[in-house]
Design a protein around this motif. Structure first.
Motif, short mmCIF file in Angstrom:
data_model
loop_
_atom_site.label_atom_id
_atom_site.label_comp_id
_atom_site.label_asym_id
_atom_site.label_seq_id
_atom_site.Cartn_x
_atom_site.Cartn_y
_atom_site.Cartn_z
N VAL A 154 -76.09 13.51 -44.96
CA VAL A 154 -74.99 14.47 -45.06
C VAL A 154 -74.50 14.57 -46.50
CG1 VAL A 154 -72.59 14.93 -44.41
CG2 VAL A 154 -74.23 14.25 -42.67
N LEU A 155 -74.29 13.42 -47.14
CA LEU A 155 -73.83 13.42 -48.53
C LEU A 155 -74.83 14.13 -49.44
CD1 LEU A 155 -72.45 9.78 -48.83
CD2 LEU A 155 -71.09 11.88 -48.93
N LYS A 156 -76.10 13.84 -49.23
CA LYS A 156 -77.15 14.41 -50.09
C LYS A 156 -77.31 15.90 -49.86
CE LYS A 156 -82.05 13.93 -51.28
NZ LYS A 156 -83.31 13.19 -51.03
N GLU A 157 -77.29 16.32 -48.61
CA GLU A 157 -77.59 17.71 -48.26
C GLU A 157 -76.40 18.65 -48.41
OE1 GLU A 157 -78.91 17.27 -44.26
OE2 GLU A 157 -80.83 16.34 -44.80
N LYS A 189 -76.64 23.85 -46.17
CA LYS A 189 -77.80 22.97 -46.09
C LYS A 189 -79.04 23.72 -46.56
CE LYS A 189 -80.33 20.02 -42.84
NZ LYS A 189 -80.43 19.54 -41.45
N SER A 190 -79.76 23.11 -47.49
CA SER A 190 -80.95 23.78 -48.03
C SER A 190 -82.13 23.60 -47.10
CB SER A 190 -81.28 23.17 -49.39
OG SER A 190 -81.48 21.77 -49.27
N ASN A 223 -73.22 12.85 -58.23
CA ASN A 223 -74.04 13.50 -57.22
C ASN A 223 -75.50 13.06 -57.24
OD1 ASN A 223 -72.28 15.60 -55.75
ND2 ASN A 223 -71.77 15.91 -57.91
N HIS A 224 -75.79 12.01 -58.01
CA HIS A 224 -77.14 11.46 -58.01
C HIS A 224 -77.43 10.80 -56.66
CE1 HIS A 224 -77.56 12.29 -62.23
NE2 HIS A 224 -76.50 11.55 -62.54
N ASP A 225 -78.70 10.78 -56.28
CA ASP A 225 -79.09 10.16 -55.02
C ASP A 225 -78.63 8.71 -54.93
OD1 ASP A 225 -80.26 12.52 -54.29
OD2 ASP A 225 -82.33 11.80 -54.39
N ALA A 226 -78.77 7.97 -56.03
CA ALA A 226 -78.39 6.55 -56.01
C ALA A 226 -76.91 6.38 -55.70
CB ALA A 226 -78.73 5.90 -57.34
N HIS A 227 -76.07 7.24 -56.28
CA HIS A 227 -74.64 7.15 -56.06
C HIS A 227 -74.32 7.45 -54.59
CE1 HIS A 227 -70.52 7.09 -57.85
NE2 HIS A 227 -70.26 7.65 -56.68
N LYS A 228 -74.96 8.48 -54.06
CA LYS A 228 -74.68 8.85 -52.66
C LYS A 228 -75.24 7.81 -51.68
CE LYS A 228 -74.00 13.76 -53.41
NZ LYS A 228 -74.41 15.16 -53.11
N LEU A 229 -76.34 7.19 -52.04
CA LEU A 229 -76.88 6.11 -51.21
C LEU A 229 -75.91 4.93 -51.19
CD1 LEU A 229 -79.40 5.32 -49.57
CD2 LEU A 229 -80.31 4.28 -51.64
#
Length: 202
Positions: A133-136, A201-202, A150-156
């Motif tokens: 959800v955070l990523k998309e 959502k992409s 908004n980097h993947d690592a931060h959202k993970l």
């Protein structure tokens, strides 16, 4: 007039719901590895042919149950937010975060997270659903405007932190009400995120 296909579809959903509820109860009673198809059909009060009409075995039932709840976790996480609207975190209150209410209302399922002998791979679902959800769909704006969060690592990191707090709440048998748990999560969000928007959502 209601069509026979519509009646059949509604009946099928009710039947599958009964199997899932029976399955969850049995896992709590004896652990996933010890539950048999015979146990499930007896608990749900259906015959064997009805079970096999819907599922190949208990693993297929487990997969569908996990997938269904995975999607509901994702949907509930954004249910209170309007697409494209900027949300100021300081303006958020307990009702702004619906996921805790959803978990509390579905304790029979989420208590499975506390069991040793539970649904296979269940423990990865909550953090993964939050991460997706955070990523998309979440675009975050840091309090420090020089930082991109908004980097993947931060959202993970955010997803696993959020899931960890929720799992601790579940394992301790909900020592505080869902609105208070929600407020705790919002307070943490406010410490590093000024605003966020929900994107398509992409």
């Amino acid at each position: 007039m209601v069509s026979s296909n519509h009646r059949s579809s509604k009946q099928g959903k009710r039947t599958k719901k009964s199997f899932k509820e029976a399955f969850i109860e049995l896992i709590h009673e004896k652990g996933f590895s010890h539950v048999t198809v015979t146990d499930i059909i007896r608990k749900a009060d259906y015959n064997r042919s009805t079970f096999y009409l819907h599922y190949q075995d208990k693993y297929c039932l487990a997969d569908e149950l996990r997938a269904e709840m995975f999607q509901q976790i994702k949907q509930t996480s954004i249910s209170n937010y309007e697409e494209g609207k900027s949300i100021v975190t300081l303006s958020m209150g307990p009702s702004s975060f619906e996921l805790t209410e959803f978990i509390y209302a579905n304790q029979s399922f989420f208590n499975l997270y506390s069991l040793d002998d539970t649904l296979p791979s269940l423990l990865k679902d909550l953090p993964q659903a939050i991460y997706e959800v955070l990523k998309e769909q979440f675009h975050l704006y840091a309090i420090n405007q020089d930082h991109n969060i908004n980097h993947d690592a931060h959202k993970l990191y955010m997803a696993h932190g959020t899931a960890g707090l929720l799992l601790d709440w579940i394992e301790k048998q909900y020592p505080i009400p869902p609105e208070e748990m929600s407020q705790q999560l919002i307070d943490i969000l406010e410490s590093f995120t000024k605003t966020f928007t929900i994107t398509r959502k992409s």
